[in-house]
Structures are given as C-alpha cells and as structure tokens.
Design an enzyme around this catalytic site. Structure first.
Site, PDB file in Angstrom:
ATOM      1  N   HIS A  74       0.850  -1.210   0.000  1.00 14.94           N
ATOM      2  CA  HIS A  74       0.000   0.000   0.000  1.00 14.94           C
ATOM      3  C   HIS A  74       0.871   1.240   0.000  1.00 14.94           C
ATOM      4  O   HIS A  74       2.093   1.159   0.141  1.00 14.94           O
ATOM      5  CB  HIS A  74      -0.922  -0.010   1.226  1.00 14.94           C
ATOM      6  CG  HIS A  74      -0.180   0.124   2.536  1.00 14.94           C
ATOM      7  ND1 HIS A  74       0.230  -0.965   3.279  1.00 14.94           N
ATOM      8  CD2 HIS A  74       0.265   1.211   3.227  1.00 14.94           C
ATOM      9  CE1 HIS A  74       0.865  -0.553   4.367  1.00 14.94           C
ATOM     10  NE2 HIS A  74       0.908   0.767   4.354  1.00 14.94           N
ATOM     11  N   HIS A 123      -5.880  -2.035   4.176  1.00 15.88           N
ATOM     12  CA  HIS A 123      -5.727  -0.817   3.375  1.00 15.88           C
ATOM     13  C   HIS A 123      -4.911  -1.087   2.127  1.00 15.88           C
ATOM     14  O   HIS A 123      -3.985  -1.907   2.137  1.00 15.88           O
ATOM     15  CB  HIS A 123      -5.152   0.340   4.162  1.00 15.88           C
ATOM     16  CG  HIS A 123      -3.820   0.113   4.803  1.00 15.88           C
ATOM     17  ND1 HIS A 123      -3.290  -1.130   5.010  1.00 15.88           N
ATOM     18  CD2 HIS A 123      -2.898   0.997   5.291  1.00 15.88           C
ATOM     19  CE1 HIS A 123      -2.115  -1.017   5.607  1.00 15.88           C
ATOM     20  NE2 HIS A 123      -1.857   0.243   5.783  1.00 15.88           N
ATOM     21  N   GLU A 159       8.162   1.097   4.129  1.00 14.38           N
ATOM     22  CA  GLU A 159       7.642   0.382   5.289  1.00 14.38           C
ATOM     23  C   GLU A 159       7.665  -1.114   4.998  1.00 14.38           C
ATOM     24  O   GLU A 159       7.372  -1.538   3.885  1.00 14.38           O
ATOM     25  CB  GLU A 159       6.189   0.800   5.571  1.00 14.38           C
ATOM     26  CG  GLU A 159       5.591   0.091   6.802  1.00 14.38           C
ATOM     27  CD  GLU A 159       4.101   0.386   7.055  1.00 14.38           C
ATOM     28  OE1 GLU A 159       3.422   0.878   6.131  1.00 14.38           O
ATOM     29  OE2 GLU A 159       3.643   0.108   8.172  1.00 14.38           O
ATOM     30  N   TYR A 180       9.441   1.407   9.765  1.00 13.35           N
ATOM     31  CA  TYR A 180       9.659   2.445   8.761  1.00 13.35           C
ATOM     32  C   TYR A 180      11.143   2.714   8.629  1.00 13.35           C
ATOM     33  O   TYR A 180      11.846   2.803   9.650  1.00 13.35           O
ATOM     34  CB  TYR A 180       8.956   3.747   9.154  1.00 13.35           C
ATOM     35  CG  TYR A 180       7.459   3.656   9.070  1.00 13.35           C
ATOM     36  CD1 TYR A 180       6.810   3.669   7.837  1.00 13.35           C
ATOM     37  CD2 TYR A 180       6.683   3.568  10.221  1.00 13.35           C
ATOM     38  CE1 TYR A 180       5.431   3.581   7.757  1.00 13.35           C
ATOM     39  CE2 TYR A 180       5.300   3.475  10.145  1.00 13.35           C
ATOM     40  CZ  TYR A 180       4.687   3.482   8.908  1.00 13.35           C
ATOM     41  OH  TYR A 180       3.316   3.392   8.834  1.00 13.35           O
TER      42      TYR A 180
END
Lengths: 308, 308, 308, 308
Positions: free
Chosen positions: D153, D200, D266, D256
C-alpha cells in the site's frame, strides 16, 4: 558436577508505593502468581513456570527501588563454603534466619562494592508449576497477562563497578560475557556476567548513584509473546520505556517498562547460550547505541537517567 | 566456578556412504559450514553460530552410524582430572594425540557401558562465527539451508543403560532430567541427562542393539524456523521421519529426518532450562506416546526400530 | 465496487450428539464465544474477532454432520439478484424467513449439485468484537482455548463436483484457485475456490458420498498459535487427525482434529492472497500427497475416509 | 463476480539520486528481484512472490519522491469502463501506450485531487515466482535481504484529501476502513481505504504539501521476519525511522526506514481482513498517537514532517 555454586537469581524485594495497586499490576499485567503474604504485609509472587515459592517480594515503601537481590546456590554445603569464601575475601556477611522470608531457608547476606545488598540461600519451598513431575503436560492453561517464564537477571548501578565485578568473578564464580568500555578504551563502563549458560544473570553499570537498580528482567518465550506484552502494556496504559527491539548485547529482544511505582522492569527473550570457554564481547564507547538498542543505535534519555 | 567439568557435546563422527552427496546434504540442506578436510578424506563442519573449528565430522564408510561422541571440557586440568576419575571408576581410557582430528587437542577416549565410544577434549581451534568479538552484529546474513545454531544432543541406544547412566552421573557430573520407566514401574527404559542448563545433552535408551545411535540433534532458533526446516526438507525430498511437533519430554519442538546414508538427525527447538535443584520428570510406560510425541500420543514404528 | 456479491462463509449448522459436552468443547477448547440459544435448543457461537452474531450453530442430532452452509452477501439487493440468477441457472431456491435463526435476516436456500444445502443472507446482527469502533485497542484479552479469528472455509464432498464447481463459478462469482486432477489428467478430483482475496472459501472433493462434510476450518493468527492449538488439543485429549504441518495447496499451515461428536475441524493459518488475475495451481494425481500434506507427502487413511 | 474493478497497487515509480546505489539497496537489503532495465535507464523490480513483471520502478532524479502510482484492474473491459467513469466524474484521463513501461499494457493516467498521478492498467507480463503452476513447492529458497511478499500500500499526502477520498470511493470502488478526525471532530485528517480484503491499499493524509509521498509499504510474512528486517537494516546501517512496533490503525506491525535517497519505505505485517459490510474505525485527534504507534502512543517528529 557440571553446574555448581551459584545457580541463578532467585528473588528480589521491590519497593512499591501502594501494595494493592502493585499486586494488581504484577498479577494482571505482568502476570505473576501470588503465593503468599507475610505478617509485615509483604506480598510474594512467582512466575507460572517457576517451581520455588517466590521470586518477587513486593514491600510497601515511600520510594521505589530494590531492597535486596537473592541468588539460589546448589545446596547448604555450597552456602557455607561461599559464606566462608566471602569472608576470606574481606566481605562481611550476615546470616538471616529461616522464616524471615516465607518458605525460605537461611540466607547469607552481604553488601557488594556497588552498595547493593545481595544474599545467597540454598533452600526455598518448592510449590511447583502445577504440571507435576509424572507425565507432565507441556503447557499451563489460562495464563494471565504477560506471564513470563522466570525472573531472569538484574541490571544494577553503582560507583565501584570494578569491585563488584571482581567479587562476582573471583568469589562467586561468574564469567564476564560482555562489556562496554569507557571513552578511555580501558575502563569498564558496564559488564554483563553469568553463572550459568545464560548470556547474563547480572549486569553492573558504573554510576555515581550506588545501590540503585536499573531494571529486573523476566524471560518470555518468544518474540511473538514479546509483541503480546507490548500490546498489553499499551492497552493497559502502562509506561513503556522502549521496545520491542533487539539488544546488541546478548542478542536478546526486549521491552522496558515501569511498574506503577516507577520501578523499571524488562521482558526479555532470547540471547545466546554462554559457555566458560567463550571469549567475552567488547563494545567500544562510540558503539554504545548499537550495544544497547541495536535497531535505533542510540540510547534514549530516560533509559540513561532513571534508576531507582 | 559455576559451570565446570564437561561443558557440552562438541563433535561427533558420522559414517556416510558417499562423501560428496553427504557434503551437499549437510551444507545445502542442513546448512552447516565446511571448515576442513583431512588426509584421510574426512570432512569437518560446524554450524554458522558455533565458534570452534567443527562439530560434525563426516567419514566415508560402508554403513551409516556414529564412530564416536566428543564432549568439550573446561580446560586441560579438567581433562586430566576426569581421565583420572574415569580410571578410578574402572573405565579404561586412551589418549588420542593432538592432530588426529584437525584443529583439536589431545582427547581422552573411553567406551561407555552401552558400547559407545566417547571422548573428552579441552582444546579446539576457535575460528569464530564471523561476527567478531568487538561491536558484533547480531545476525549472520545469507545463511544457507536449515542453518542450525549448534550441535545440541545425542540419543543413543545400548543394553547397559544403567551402567552408562551411572557413569555420566557419578563421574561426569551429569544430572538426570527425565526418564521413561519400563512396564515394571521401576527400571529406566530411557534417561535424559544434562551437564548444563539445557534440558538434555545426551539421552540413553535401553536397547539390545548396543553402540547404536538414534539421532544427533541440532538446535534451531524458533518454531518458525522449524517450519522452514520442514518445508525445505520436503522440497528437497529428504526423508522426514516425523514432525514438526512437540515433545512431552523437554517440552521441545522437533523434526526428525534422515541424511542420505540413513543417519537420523533432529532439528530441535526450545525445551526448558534445567538447574540441578530441579526434580527430574518421570514418564510411565503407558504414557510413552505423550512423552515422545506429545501431539500424536503414539510412537511410529520407524521411530522405534531404526537406529544406526 | 471492488468487492461485491458473495462475501464469505458466514455460518454453518453442525450436528452434535450432546449439546452440553459440545458447548464445553467449542467454548473451552476451540475457544468460541457463546452468543445465544434458541427455542429449539440450538446454541449460537462466534469467534472473539467476528463481529456478526454467530458463525457456528450447534444442533443436537443422532449423528454428526453439517445441516447447511451460509454465506453472507453484500446487501439485500445482491441477495435478490443472486436468488434470481440461481433460478435462471435452474437451481430451485427457497426463502427462509427472518427469525428462523437468531439475529439473522431472510435467507435464500438452495441445494447444490453435490447435495449440500447452501444459503445466502445479507443481514445479521452485528454485536462486535468488544473493542468498539472508536479508538479501538488492538488485542482482546483473556481469550480462552484456541480462540480462532474467524470461520474460514469448508471442505465438502459429493458426487457431482463439476456441477457444484460450475455453479459457484458461473453464478456465485467464485474463482478456482487450485485443483487436483484425477489419474486421467483431466477430471477434477478436488477444487479450491474463493470469492475474496483468501486462497479458498470453499473446497469441493469428488466423492460418492454426496452431502458430506470433510471439515470446517477456523483461521488462527500465526504458526505459533497453531502450536498452542496442538498443545491444548493434546492436553485435553482431543482427537487430533494430523498436524501441525503445511499444506502444498494454499501454502497454509494446519491442524485437523475432531469435536466430541466426530465432526472434523481445522485450525488453519496463512495461505497466499488470491487475485482474480492469478492462474490457478494444478496438482497431478501422483503428487496428491504433497498437495495436501506437504511435509509427509502422503495422506493418512483417516483423512481420506472419514466424512460426516 | 466477487472481486472486480481495481485489484491492487501494482507498481510505483520511485525517484532515486543514484541508480546503482539504489539497486544495491533494493536488491540486497530490501531484497527485491531485478527484472529489467529500459532504454531510459529505469530499473524494474518485483518481490520474489509477485508474479507480474515488476512492482517497483527506480528512476534517477535529483530529488527523492514518487512519480506515479499504478493500480491493476481486472481486465481491459474494466479499464475502459473506469476510464469512462473517471471522465464522467470530471477527471481528465490520458492513455499511456503499451511499451512505455516494460512488459506493461496501456495505462489510463489521471491526477487525483491531492495532486498525485495515478494510473490504471489491465495487462502486465506474468513472469511468475519461480515455483510454477503445476505441483508447486511452498517456499522459494535463498531469498536475499528482507524479501517481502508484495508491494502492499501507499500513504500519500495532499491538500484536498476530501477530493481524493471521494474519488476513490465513488468512482474506484474503495471502502474507507479507518479515519483519524481532526480536532474539530468532523474533518478527516487521514483516511485508510481498501479495494480488497486488505485493511488498506492506500491512505491519504491531509497536508499542505500536495503530491507528496509518506511511504510505500511492502508486506512481510510474520512478526519474526519483521525482526529480521530490523536486524538487517540496523546491520547495514540503513536509516530506521521507527519500529518494529504495532499500529493501532489496521492492527498491523511495522518498521519504517529510508532508502539511500531519503524515500521512506515500510515493511508491514498483519492487519485484519476487511469486508465491505464492516464499519470503519474512527480515531479521535487526541488518540492519534495510539492510532499510528500503538506501543509508544506518540508520533515522532520525523514521522510527521518528512515526506518526499
């Protein structure tokens, strides 16, 4: 016999500001099992997996900190021998009688050069882990909270690090497994020491604030359980200091957090196995960040300054 | 000193039918590192994490099996002392000179009552794990195959279990950690023994076939790595005996499989930490299934019958 | 809209021989949460993480098995459209009124060519996972037993596999993700199908015994939780069929076991994510062992023969 | 059909300051596989597990950042339909011809209200994951570096969050899964959106700096692999921003870190599965810390300020 002398960290008396609030934290969040209360109001606890009566004693006080550090030795003969060795080394010892702590035999108490009160003992009532010794099952069900496996080690601070280090090596039979050198490249700023196959049973850090404790650590079984520990601590709004992350020192993984009184605790996992034919690791002053927090490569202020 | 005497299983010489096929298996599937070959054609290997020169020696032979089992002791003084203790106990010992095995000092060799050839040694060249001793990193990259941490333990079979058990307890300082009782409820059918904090360093099983080996075990770091081991073994069409699953004994998790010559190997993970103040566990004859394979609760035929 | 039509397996009614014994098993070992009982004595359950009122309905009967398989669809409009599509395809449908199952709206019920009773529904009371929808925490504490995440998929058997497969593809919008071919290299012996990003939501196996169930599967979060599941099942003396191990098909990891009535259940973890632009995998007849049990590479007799 | 329309994030073109240094980082540390270079010097990469020709395109530039964001749609018909829907919604679209990117069909390109260039495409050469489609093995051996499973994502920033959110919901069929509200308790400060079962596929954050990227995320398989990622990043002295830790939003775990040019990446693991009948989660402004970093409960300065 292959494993003799001092066996392991066996108990530690922690000062807490409020007993009931602390019992709630140590049972429902840390997930220890309460095993007794004594006439003076002290509360005794153990992990689910420990067999001896207790490893943690909570005592009400007006400031956090640790009263004493107890290590179990192989047997009474060893206790007497180490008492004698300590005296021969110039360390004053005192006998604390059976019954002073619940379910615990006579202890040999002495102050180490960094100011901490240590004690050795050979006997503590074995109450077991509930699984028994005949055809035991492999898991304990319905464990609460973080539910560590054992009291694992301490990191404690004081001025005369060299004195304590030498005492533990020369008299108590510990090995140095890792050290951080000061800027001079020669002085020990911190040493990690073991009396077993563990990567450490105790660590000393050089600090003007003698007789202080940085943390007591509890072993958890896996990196996944460490995640659960972090999730639960966060959910309960406990104060996490740092983690989950990896140590350079010991290769272990960790979370540091505080009990409600401000005592720092650690949940620790992993770490290599040590044998006395292994060379110790040395960390130079400029790599202290990686040594302690391998992922971030820098120490946080709180970690450096808060001791109790 | 807290950890003394016999430290750990240090090396084992395994008979293989084809050297190059075996080198391929032990390096590319098991994931050991080749560290030498000697004039007689023996191949020396270690795990990525072991520091000493080798833990496995492969020797060409016309049948599988194990030639000898080597254990490292603390130092030369310990070696001499244990040699003397063995002789005093009535065990004949022999000195194998430095240089017989690559990078290895003098060994004290003796036959134990179950017929196996054991040897003690104090010196082996330390070649390290590639990470060094100053500011070491925490991981070794690009590990191949299963890539275990260390040679962990042996399970070996023979007729005079009582004799070997007593020798390891009385002379070599081992502790019994677990036992399976025969149907009579009194005789040891099998014993697990340790010289360290490990749940076992060696196990003896009572068996008419003396001087046989059931398996040599290698430690892996996590249950997830054990899954990778099973996946890789299956992908490579190696013969898996059983697993992944849990042992009742030691609480460890496991896969058993065979090398191309038919030697059974184990990848082992976990297991509790043992201390000499802990009571041993006893398994009754009717619960032998749960003892060995906790999930299936029954032994498979191959596991019971195949030894080399 | 990107995800439409049939969303997922939503509920399944399982026949059990003894309700209270089953409730004990499904709550304390499998770790579901009881959410209701209806006038006819059926018991409703969900996983801790599911939001809808129930995913499992236990019904007392004199033999094990599954009464019907319910799938949730996006909304009422989709329900009506699929009802109409099914009739147009030649499948008789029936409307089961709201209230027949607790907390559940109207269902469209139909028999598929393999003889199983399926039903679609758009509405079920949402009772949530206890974490709420505003600033939710990430973990549910004090979960009991295995505590899976969701009802994941079914494997069901019947004669007219082609008919059911085609119905699910042509009318219900499923994709075939994997198949095992029969010895002829052309006929589907088994097909895995999905209506989502999951590697499978339902699998059909060709079998003379139409309208039978091989297993209902529940998702667990990790390979480590699968180990806990195996440990707990073994401790509770539940009947484990096989596992923990890896499937070739879906790459998922698994344990199969039986409820007290003999219904086979699965705890499943992992599996790749599927997208409709992905080619399906094909397994040939000779590799059926690796397809189903990747580590053992052979099917066990019980797995092949027991359906309910 | 159950899963239609926009399938997933398919590729993203990242600006890097030095191509060879970046190729080294993306292959040896992140562990992607290089699949091509085009005439303009762009380097194409995919994860080991992705089947399509590439998911990452590195392009030399004088500042970091992301040129465009490509999403794969079900088929050509869907591509044309979405093109038409976009135009009907008032979004100008442009056709980028087949061959502009290696191995990729025609793309429909458009600027979203937050200023980012998105593109849809239906066709990309499938080069597979090396395991094949007939009797595939379950693991890819000798993976290098972190070796994620897929491009997962994006989190991207811009002024007109409402415009982009509405476009993704109304035209592209996305669902909002989570949102953080601004101090007014009404305005979306950030929204997480999905076109699949993932928690997501894209997140928009309201930010004066339109057309900026906060990070591109790659899926890893387990919390244990996330630890390896952190260890490797630390060993390679890559710049870790934060982690490993848990998100409140999505329940995923994360690290991250920055590529050598300063693009934030990420590694992400976990997260619940989303279905369109699920209510979105709402985070209030005062809980933004827990929303993003569940364990620390506070955002770090760098995380808030650095976008590219």
């Amino acid at each position: 016999m292959a494993l003799t002398g001092v066996l392991r960290p066996g108990h530690t008396q922690i000062r807490v500001l409020d007993i009931e609030q602390s019992v709630d934290f140590y049972t429902n969040i840390l997930g220890l099992v309460q095993t007794g209360r004594d006439a003076s109001g002290r509360v005794y606890m153990k992990t689910c997996d420990e067999r001896d009566h207790h490893s943690i004693i909570l005592k009400k006080a007006d400031r956090p900190g640790t009263d004493f550090y107890g290590m179990k030795v192989l047997d009474r003969k060893t206790l007497d021998m180490l008492d004698s060795d300590l005296r021969a080394y110039g360390i004053a010892t005192e006998r604390v009688p059976t019954g002073d702590l619940l379910a615990t035999g006579e202890r040999v108490r002495f102050e180490v050069p960094t100011g901490h009160l240590f004690e050795l003992y050979a006997e503590k009532e074995e109450i077991g882990d509930t699984l028994g010794y005949v055809n035991p099952d492999v898991i304990i069900e319905d464990r609460k909270g973080i539910s560590p496996i054992r009291l694992d080690h301490w990191q404690i601070h004081g001025k005369d690090l060299d004195g304590s280090r030498n005492l533990f090596v020369d008299v108590l039979g510990f090995n140095v497994t890792e050290r951080i050198l000061a800027e001079d490249g020669a002085t020990d700023m911190a040493v990690w020491m073991t009396c077993s196959n563990k990567a450490h049973d105790v660590a000393f850090v050089r600090d003007e604030r003698s007789d202080t404790s940085h943390h007591a650590a509890f072993l958890v079984e896996s990196w996944e359980k460490l995640l659960y520990a972090a999730d639960l601590l966060a959910k309960k709004r406990a104060r996490i200091d740092i983690g989950p992350l990896r140590h350079g020192i010991t290769r272990g993984t960790t979370i540091y957090f505080f009990d409600p009184s401000g005592n720092r605790l650690e949940t620790f996992c992993g770490g290599y196995n040590f044998y006395p034919d292994m060379k110790p690791y040395t960390w130079t002053f400029d790599e202290i960040g990686s040594a302690v927090f391998y992922h971030t490569r820098e120490l946080n202020e709180r970690f450096l300054t808060v001791v109790t």
